[in-house]
Design a protein around this motif. Sequence first.
Motif, PDB file in Angstrom:
ATOM      1  N   GLY A 187     -15.100 -14.329   3.595  1.00  0.00           N
ATOM      2  CA  GLY A 187     -16.115 -13.272   3.595  1.00  0.00           C
ATOM      3  C   GLY A 187     -16.673 -13.036   4.986  1.00  0.00           C
ATOM      4  N   THR A 197       0.816  -1.209   0.000  1.00  0.00           N
ATOM      5  CA  THR A 197       0.000   0.000   0.000  1.00  0.00           C
ATOM      6  C   THR A 197       0.854   1.265   0.000  1.00  0.00           C
ATOM      7  N   ILE A 202     -22.338  -4.700   1.428  1.00  0.00           N
ATOM      8  CA  ILE A 202     -21.726  -5.572   0.410  1.00  0.00           C
ATOM      9  C   ILE A 202     -21.959  -7.038   0.740  1.00  0.00           C
ATOM     10  N   ALA A 203     -22.132  -7.340   2.000  1.00  0.00           N
ATOM     11  CA  ALA A 203     -22.371  -8.737   2.366  1.00  0.00           C
ATOM     12  C   ALA A 203     -23.617  -9.277   1.669  1.00  0.00           C
ATOM     13  N   MET A 251      -9.513 -13.195  -0.905  1.00  0.00           N
ATOM     14  CA  MET A 251      -8.958 -12.691  -2.153  1.00  0.00           C
ATOM     15  C   MET A 251      -7.847 -13.598  -2.677  1.00  0.00           C
ATOM     16  N   TRP A 300      -6.890   4.000  -1.358  1.00  0.00           N
ATOM     17  CA  TRP A 300      -7.947   2.999  -1.166  1.00  0.00           C
ATOM     18  C   TRP A 300      -9.114   3.217  -2.101  1.00  0.00           C
ATOM     19  N   VAL A 315      -9.524  -4.960  -5.164  1.00  0.00           N
ATOM     20  CA  VAL A 315      -9.747  -6.308  -4.652  1.00  0.00           C
ATOM     21  C   VAL A 315     -10.892  -6.975  -5.406  1.00  0.00           C
ATOM     22  N   HIS A 331      -7.296  -4.440  13.565  1.00  0.00           N
ATOM     23  CA  HIS A 331      -6.642  -3.770  12.458  1.00  0.00           C
ATOM     24  C   HIS A 331      -5.128  -3.972  12.521  1.00  0.00           C
ATOM     25  N   VAL A 338      -6.450  -9.590   9.793  1.00  0.00           N
ATOM     26  CA  VAL A 338      -6.689  -8.983   8.482  1.00  0.00           C
ATOM     27  C   VAL A 338      -5.983  -9.804   7.403  1.00  0.00           C
ATOM     28  N   ASP A 376     -12.877  -3.472  14.532  1.00  0.00           N
ATOM     29  CA  ASP A 376     -11.652  -3.303  13.752  1.00  0.00           C
ATOM     30  C   ASP A 376     -10.547  -2.634  14.569  1.00  0.00           C
ATOM     31  N   HIS A 417     -13.161   1.829   4.814  1.00  0.00           N
ATOM     32  CA  HIS A 417     -13.117   0.802   5.866  1.00  0.00           C
ATOM     33  C   HIS A 417     -11.684   0.318   6.106  1.00  0.00           C
ATOM     34  N   HIS A 418     -10.760   0.729   5.246  1.00  0.00           N
ATOM     35  CA  HIS A 418      -9.359   0.410   5.514  1.00  0.00           C
ATOM     36  C   HIS A 418      -8.725   1.461   6.420  1.00  0.00           C
ATOM     37  N   GLY A 447     -15.560  -5.230   9.100  1.00  0.00           N
ATOM     38  CA  GLY A 447     -16.332  -4.081   8.638  1.00  0.00           C
ATOM     39  C   GLY A 447     -16.943  -3.292   9.778  1.00  0.00           C
TER      40      GLY A 447
HETATM   41  C1  HEM Z   1     -18.177  -9.374   2.940  1.00  0.00           C
HETATM   42  C2  HEM Z   1     -17.457  -8.542   2.312  1.00  0.00           C
HETATM   43  C3  HEM Z   1     -16.204  -7.888   2.862  1.00  0.00           C
HETATM   44  C4  HEM Z   1     -16.076  -7.036   3.907  1.00  0.00           C
HETATM   45  C5  HEM Z   1     -17.199  -6.534   4.787  1.00  0.00           C
HETATM   46  C6  HEM Z   1     -14.682  -6.685   4.020  1.00  0.00           C
HETATM   47  C7  HEM Z   1     -14.150  -5.820   4.955  1.00  0.00           C
HETATM   48  C8  HEM Z   1     -12.817  -5.514   5.095  1.00  0.00           C
HETATM   49  C9  HEM Z   1     -12.279  -4.572   6.017  1.00  0.00           C
HETATM   50  C10 HEM Z   1     -13.093  -3.739   6.996  1.00  0.00           C
HETATM   51  C11 HEM Z   1     -10.921  -4.539   5.874  1.00  0.00           C
HETATM   52  C12 HEM Z   1      -9.927  -3.667   6.612  1.00  0.00           C
HETATM   53  C13 HEM Z   1      -9.349  -4.361   7.768  1.00  0.00           C
HETATM   54  C14 HEM Z   1      -8.244  -3.581   8.399  1.00  0.00           C
HETATM   55  O1  HEM Z   1      -7.270  -3.206   7.716  1.00  0.00           O
HETATM   56  O2  HEM Z   1      -8.328  -3.371   9.613  1.00  0.00           O
HETATM   57  C15 HEM Z   1     -10.604  -5.466   4.834  1.00  0.00           C
HETATM   58  C16 HEM Z   1      -9.340  -5.705   4.377  1.00  0.00           C
HETATM   59  C17 HEM Z   1      -9.083  -6.332   3.184  1.00  0.00           C
HETATM   60  N1  HEM Z   1     -10.002  -6.958   2.387  1.00  0.00           N
HETATM   61 FE1  HEM Z   1     -11.966  -7.249   2.801  1.00  0.00          FE
HETATM   62  N2  HEM Z   1     -13.997  -7.330   3.054  1.00  0.00           N
HETATM   63  C18 HEM Z   1     -14.882  -8.067   2.324  1.00  0.00           C
HETATM   64  C19 HEM Z   1     -14.592  -8.820   1.239  1.00  0.00           C
HETATM   65  C20 HEM Z   1     -13.376  -8.795   0.592  1.00  0.00           C
HETATM   66  C21 HEM Z   1     -13.139  -9.346  -0.700  1.00  0.00           C
HETATM   67  C22 HEM Z   1     -14.179 -10.032  -1.568  1.00  0.00           C
HETATM   68  C23 HEM Z   1     -11.842  -9.101  -0.978  1.00  0.00           C
HETATM   69  C24 HEM Z   1     -11.043  -9.461  -2.199  1.00  0.00           C
HETATM   70  C25 HEM Z   1     -11.384 -10.186  -3.141  1.00  0.00           C
HETATM   71  C26 HEM Z   1     -11.250  -8.428   0.140  1.00  0.00           C
HETATM   72  C27 HEM Z   1      -9.922  -8.046   0.206  1.00  0.00           C
HETATM   73  C28 HEM Z   1      -9.362  -7.370   1.261  1.00  0.00           C
HETATM   74  C29 HEM Z   1      -7.972  -6.991   1.331  1.00  0.00           C
HETATM   75  C30 HEM Z   1      -6.912  -7.238   0.270  1.00  0.00           C
HETATM   76  C31 HEM Z   1      -7.784  -6.359   2.552  1.00  0.00           C
HETATM   77  C32 HEM Z   1      -6.484  -5.881   3.190  1.00  0.00           C
HETATM   78  C33 HEM Z   1      -5.744  -4.814   2.552  1.00  0.00           C
HETATM   79  C34 HEM Z   1      -4.499  -4.464   3.326  1.00  0.00           C
HETATM   80  O3  HEM Z   1      -4.598  -3.802   4.365  1.00  0.00           O
HETATM   81  O4  HEM Z   1      -3.406  -4.853   2.894  1.00  0.00           O
HETATM   82  N3  HEM Z   1     -12.217  -8.262   1.083  1.00  0.00           N
HETATM   83  N4  HEM Z   1     -11.781  -6.059   4.366  1.00  0.00           N
END
Ligand code: HEM
Lengths: 193, 608
Positions: free
Chosen positions: B407, B170, B367-368, B436, B292, B299, B423, B428, B419, B345-346, B414
Amino acid sequence: MVGAIVQKQTSSGVHPLKFALWLIIISIIMMFAAFTSAYIVRKEEGNWLEFDLPNNLVINTGLLVLSSVFMQLAYFAAKKDNLNQLKIYLVLTLALGTAFLIGQWEAWGDLVNRKVFFGGSDANPSGSFLYVLTGVHGFHLITGLIFILIVLISGFRFKVHSKNLLRIELCTIYWHFLGGLWVYLYLFLTLNH
Amino acid sequence: MASTDISLHKDVHHDHEAHDDHDHHDQHFIFKYIFSQDHKVIAKQFLITGIIWAFIGGALSSIFRIQLGWPQATLEWLEPILGKWVEGGKLNPEFYLGLVTMHGTIMVFFVLTAGLSGTFSNFLIPLQIGARDMASGFLNMLSYWFFFLSSIVMFLSLFLETGPASAGWTIYPPLSALPQAIPGSGAGMTMWIVAMALFIVSSLLGSINYITTVINLRTPGMSMTKLPLTIWAFFLTAILGVLSFPVLFSCVLLLIFDRSFGTSFYLSEIYVAGEALANVGGSPILFQHLFWFLGHPEVYIVILPGFGIVSEIIATNARKPIFGYRAMIGSMLGISLLSFIVWAHHMFVSGMNPFLGSVFMFLTLIIAVPSAVKVFNWIATLWRGNIVFTVPMLFSIGFVSLFISGGLTGIILGNSALDIQVHNTYFVVAHFHLVMGSSAFFGMFAGVYHWFPKMFGRMMDEKLGYVHFWLTFIGVYMVFMPMHYVGIAGFPRRYYSWTSFDLFQSFANINMYISLAAIIAWLAQFIFAFNFIYSIFRGRRASANPWRSNTLEWTTPVLPGHGNWPGPIPVVYRWPYDYSKPGAEEDFIPQHIPYSQTQSSNLPHDKD
Ligand code: HEM
Ligand SMILES: [Cu+2]
């Protein structure tokens, strides 16, 4: 071109290249949407140098709008197979576009004279943003000028006429877009100063 | 950016009366296999480059997993590979960060974006919509070569004296903006930025082509509601790319100015290496917003092609129509739209206004809903189907499983209150590697096994495929499930070693276990590599339609030539999911069969 295959019809009725051009325009819009929203977000945070916009930006805006008018006239001329007019209007567009760029350069000079710098220890993001917005727009404008030049050259080779409008049509769209983009940037900057 | 390219090749498409047949059979080797404009060749180029990258990315992660699993060990035996990065038997901590950064960048962008979309969008869009090639073969070729250049730059940066970029995939400033902060932020970061700029150009050229092709070159009868779900998925992926990659470009451009031209977009009041910097007025949070805004759609750029591939393979191998075809399209549209308004949300703990946090939490949790719709539809398609457990089918079912597991933790993340605890921990990491990383890889494997016969005219070996599947499937669960526990306990990500705290001493064993599983899972991929290469030359010869599938690509010859169909392009009469239709002679009716030929199975409204 080696191996190019062309299909007879398209399912949308729009020429694929025109379609692709619109997508390119959308991606440029997204770039500037990012810059201008970053501008607003950053400005809200304070520590923001206030200064007056260079005076000649109004004139530059006028020049660019006028060049868009000539571009449109050139397109009409091509449609009516009036090749001499076409060339004259294209040259005028080109000249006004170049004049705009020179004007922008002078605006930068004006900023530097007033000690509003792009970088360095005296620079504030409010000035840097102005340089970035005008600079990136200017870069795209140069690509537009090259495009006009290409159309002009093919005009001299009798390749732009009512049965072969695609090239000039794409060029016109792109040039109007660049003009419109600048008018947006100008209004944005004026409202935020 | 690409604005001048249009004029370069416009002579190609000048007259609409141009030939429908193809007359360049005697192409030189270089134009046929290297600077090819044929979408099938370009797809293979993307695939093979992607596979090479995947092995490099995996190797990097194996190295840092060794460090995490055995923090006290001496790593002298790695010296032949890593050279001076191993000092006195210890991995250099700054190089550790470089490894993590490059692993993330390579996997997210080079493998799961370029390798996945580049391969399957290129290969399947013309074949499944009934087109001779992409809208512009030339731009398509450029797209690959920009990716190739970008790959070279990124690869070379691994060998820099000061190490590759080290600020995480990032690249948050100020760490990424100041060479004084970490050696990797010197030349390594510069090369990272150059490589990513080339990558963005490549990705935009590709996306523009995919969208134009899907909109303009569909064969007669192929309305948008008769498109296979694969095409819908690639189409939306490309739209996300066109809208979000330019924003990354802007974001990185400002970073370049901060790094090299003394501006202060992201930098403010910094005291580093005993010296106060002159920069004032910048905002590092601004970078996070811009990043982001790309990062979250990204993603979905990674996972959407998987959605499409898996839908197609599950319907084919369950011998059943996909459940809820329109709901599948609707949910993909919903996910794509929502993906643009959840980015913060990141940033829940970045110091952002908590009220904004609640807004983003609300949007994120929505999104869920479309995600759940997709999962239920896949399960409903499998339900009571005549399932054929081919290798691609197993990988598709694995995809659904991993997507559910990952998921669910997304819903936990979320919630902005939860978080705060997790976090930047391994929780995470576990979340996004399941949902992913692993899912998208499974989608990619499924696609490779499924379309291999169309790509190379031969089948991949089934037995090796099963071994590969089970080792990988069990492997990724063994790696990522325990990470949740480590993460809930507060073990932070991107730390070289954390043994000086007693609390984390107790996680030494679990970390060792994860590392072992990770390395085994990585080694299992060599089975795939062997199978892939061996089958290209020695695999069992494929028939034209080995999976008895409905979509148009299976109406081409075993090895489709230039222009895809030797005769006229087939016309489409029906949707792609007429599997096991009651009254039909076979359990599948391809898209190009008119209703007039299937009287026995027609429903009252089925007319040509
Ligand atoms: C139900 C649906 C989803 C929700 C509610 C969700 C929620 C979140 C949240 C809140 C974070 C941030 C966490 C943090 O850094 O403290 C996160 C991180 C991440 N999510 Fe999801 N996510 C969902 C689905 C997905 C999907 C489908 C993908 C990819 C195909 C994905 C890929 C990622 C990635 C790559 C990160 C981390 C990025 C990083 O900090 O390096 N998420 N997700
Ligand atoms: Cu996200």
